[in-house]
Scaffold this motif. Structure first.
Motif, PDB file in Angstrom:
ATOM      1  N   THR A 194      -7.246  -6.313   0.537  1.00 15.63           N
ATOM      2  CA  THR A 194      -6.202  -6.606  -0.426  1.00 15.63           C
ATOM      3  C   THR A 194      -5.087  -7.308   0.331  1.00 15.63           C
ATOM      4  O   THR A 194      -5.169  -7.485   1.551  1.00 15.63           O
ATOM      5  N   GLN A 368      -8.043   4.504  -3.272  1.00 22.14           N
ATOM      6  CA  GLN A 368      -8.634   3.275  -2.744  1.00 22.14           C
ATOM      7  C   GLN A 368      -9.881   3.520  -1.902  1.00 22.14           C
ATOM      8  O   GLN A 368     -10.691   2.621  -1.722  1.00 22.14           O
ATOM      9  N   SER A 373      -7.937  -0.454  -6.827  1.00 17.11           N
ATOM     10  CA  SER A 373      -6.668  -1.014  -6.366  1.00 17.11           C
ATOM     11  C   SER A 373      -5.571  -0.467  -7.257  1.00 17.11           C
ATOM     12  O   SER A 373      -5.826  -0.098  -8.398  1.00 17.11           O
TER      13      SER A 373
END
Length: 622
Positions: A194, A368, A373
């Motif tokens: 991410t 996570q 997310s």
């Protein structure tokens, strides 16, 4: 020996520890850094599309995220307020200082919770059952159950340009061995990534070149138990700006310097499809002239501005050019550069619906580490893992929410039945029953379930009973009370360009007119109920036909469970299904409609189109 150990102090860990302690179990929360309890390393907001509904569901079940957000936010607004109630959702701009502080205060107040700063590197396992944890220094702590909520810290690597550094979001030491141990125990470990954008100095931004985005001028709360504790006029503003063609050219010219596009050749992690980096946006949506970006304050206590929508792994010198190409940011000072983070997670089909793992008994995972997310997705999993770990110790059946019960049920079902390829994000389109899973009715849907598992007090359930009684009373009131067409009433209708009734009509008949609101009717006739009761009744009556239709559609879809899909079907010949659905169907090649329904990215509309195609081409009836 502890009853339950929670590993990780992020949003999932906080909710898990809170739930276990509230239910009276001796709980230990272990975090690598006490300063990072309930930290917001990425975007400083709580809620958003679909996510805001999840926060209300967490509150309805007895969780704490909504209450903490209500007490600490900088501004709050209802998204999609001009659209139907199914897609309306609260979003609050959080304060990165006061939110964690308030959460820690809540946790410290719990009688059955202890918080310890340490690094967990292994589990105590005996005959396929987890019986505690092993710390980095070799210390063993026994427990009846363990909940892993490690976030992005499993073998975390920070990626910027052509550099890879083994560290967590704030430069902390990551967990370097736990995921290897999980792999040894039989878990399928995957690599995800991410990213986050720059933080800018507020005093170097020319806000006159941006658009003001204030909070709403009406009060909102995530929690069903709290009154608003902020002043509307004192909400902090956000601002909107856009990328330019110059921005896009800088990115295109420097793609080979981005970690994701060639600067590093050993990246295995898959990034979030629905929250892409700015490089991804420019490449994937090359036809778009610009992308919107939000300038969001991080706290009342310092001047950092978060550049929402501009996440990147470009090297610092390129980020300077990119930021300075944006309207209002020509002279902006970057206080912290954007980066990507790559980390280990477990493949979530290895979980039961209770979030206990199939691989090791008494081990639960949330957040996570399960491939999701977002703070809200993490928090709701933590809550469910905490509740279910507690229920198992009590010898009770787990709490499993159906897809028709809550967005939380949709999320968990998606994870355990469909798996993931990229970090999972909740969207309203993922829920078949989204008209039933609204922000306004989360307490009506879930509060009794929270009471049954010991998370909701008698006082709270008494309040819910009163609300339900008032809703029924107002429904009856709306049926029986008629509005007489007086001169005053006629004038009011005409002044608003509404069609004047030709005869006295009941309030129920009137509210079903699309243009008429409960507020308008309340100005004409006394409706002696609170605003939230009026809202519930207005939605129930205005959307009565749609809600009935939603139930019928659900029944119709259940019939598709026995419908077979031919092996030789050519999905390229099925017109009008979404491109993502076509891609997933071709990849998975489901054998039944039921299996197709469970594929992430295949929505109810796609299933309906596919069913029509099968009936036409193969003569297969529903």
């Amino acid at each position: 020996m502890k009853d339950i150990i929670v590993v990780g102090g992020g949003h999932a860990g906080c909710e898990a520890a809170h739930a276990c302690a509230v239910k009276g179990h001796d709980t230990l929360l272990i975090t690598s850094n006490l300063k990072n309890i309930a930290d917001m390393p990425c975007n400083p907001h709580i809620g958003g599309s679909a996510k805001g509904i999840v926060v209300r569901e967490i509150d309805a079940l007895g969780g704490v995220m909504g209450k903490v957000a209500d007490k600490t936010h900088l501004q709050i607004k209802m998204l999609n307020s001009a659209k139907g109630p199914a897609v309306q959702s609260l979003r609050a701009q959080g304060d990165k200082i006061t939110y964690p502080r308030e959460m820690l205060s809540v946790l410290n107040s719990l009688e059955h919770l202890e918080i310890k700063e340490a690094m967990v590197e292994d589990l105590i396992v005996d005959s396929g059952k987890v019986k505690g944890v092993i710390l980095e220094d070799g210390t063993k702590i026994e427990a009846k159950s363990v909940i892993l909520t490690t976030g992005t810290y499993l073998k975390a690597d920070i990626l910027v340009g052509n550099t890879r550094t083994r560290k967590g979001p704030h430069g902390e030491k990551p967990s370097n061995h736990l995921s290897d141990k999980l792999k040894e125990y039989g878990f399928n470990i995957i690599r995800l990534k991410t990213g986050t954008p720059q933080r800018l100095d507020k005093n170097t931004i020319d806000f006159s070149k941006t658009k003001l985005e204030p909070g709403d001028n009406v009060f909102h709360t995530f929690s069903f138990d709290l009154e608003p504790c902020y002043k509307i006029e004192e909400q902090e503003p956000c601002y909107l700006t856009y990328t330019t063609e110059r921005t896009h050219q800088i990115i295109r010219d420097n793609l080979n310097k981005s970690s994701m596009y060639g600067a590093l050749d050993d990246i295995k992690g898959i990034g979030p499809r629905y929250c892409p980096s700015i490089e991804d946006k420019v490449v994937r949506f090359s036809d778009k002239e610009r992308h919107q970006l939000f300038l969001e304050p991080e706290s009342r206590y310092y001047d950092d501005i978060y550049l929402q929508g501009f996440s990147t792994s470009m090297p610092p010198e390129v980020q300077e050019e990119m930021v300075h190409s944006l309207p209002g940011l020509e002279n902006a000072k970057i206080l912290k550069y954007g980066y990507a983070i790559e980390y280990d997670a477990i493949y979530p089909t290895q979980l039961n619906a209770s979030l206990e793992t199939k691989v090791l008994e008494n081990l639960y995972t949330a957040g996570q580490i399960n491939g999701t997310s977002g703070y809200e997705e993490a928090a709701c999993q933590g809550l469910m893992a905490g509740i279910n770990a507690s229920l198992k110790l009590e010898g009770k059946e787990p709490l499993v929410l159906k897809r028709s019960d809550a967005y939380i049920g949709v999320l968990i079902d998606d994870l355990i039945t469909k798996g993931i390829k990229d970090p999972y994000r909740l969207l309203t389109s993922r829920a078949e029953f989204r008209l039933l899973l609204r922000s306004d009715n989360a307490d009506l849907r879930l509060r009794r379930k929270g009471y049954e598992v010991g998370m909701i007090s008698k006082e709270q359930i008494t309040k819910l009973n009163k609300k339900e009684e008032d809703i029924n009373s107002l429904l009856e009131y709306m049926k029986n009370i008629k509005l007489k067409v007086t001169d005053e009433v006629r004038t009011s209708f005409e002044n608003n360009n509404y069609q004047v009734p030709t005869a006295s009509l009941s309030l129920e008949q009137l509210i079903k007119r699309p243009e008429l609101s409960m507020e308008f009717l309340s100005n004409l006739i006394d409706i002696p109920f609170s605003e939230d009761i009026k809202e519930q009744v207005s939605i129930n009556l205005k959307y009565e036909g749609y809600i009935t239709k939603a139930y019928k559609e659900a029944e119709k879809m259940l019939k598709l469970e026995k419908k077979q899909i031919p092996e030789d079907i050519d999905y390229d010949r099925v017109n009008n299904i979404a491109s993502e659905a076509r891609q997933k169907l071709k990849e998975v090649r489901p054998t039944t409609i039921a299996q197709a329904i469970r594929i992430s990215g295949v929505n109810p509309a796609d299933i309906s189109i596919l069913s029509v195609y099968l009936k036409k081409e193969y003569g297969k009836d529903e």
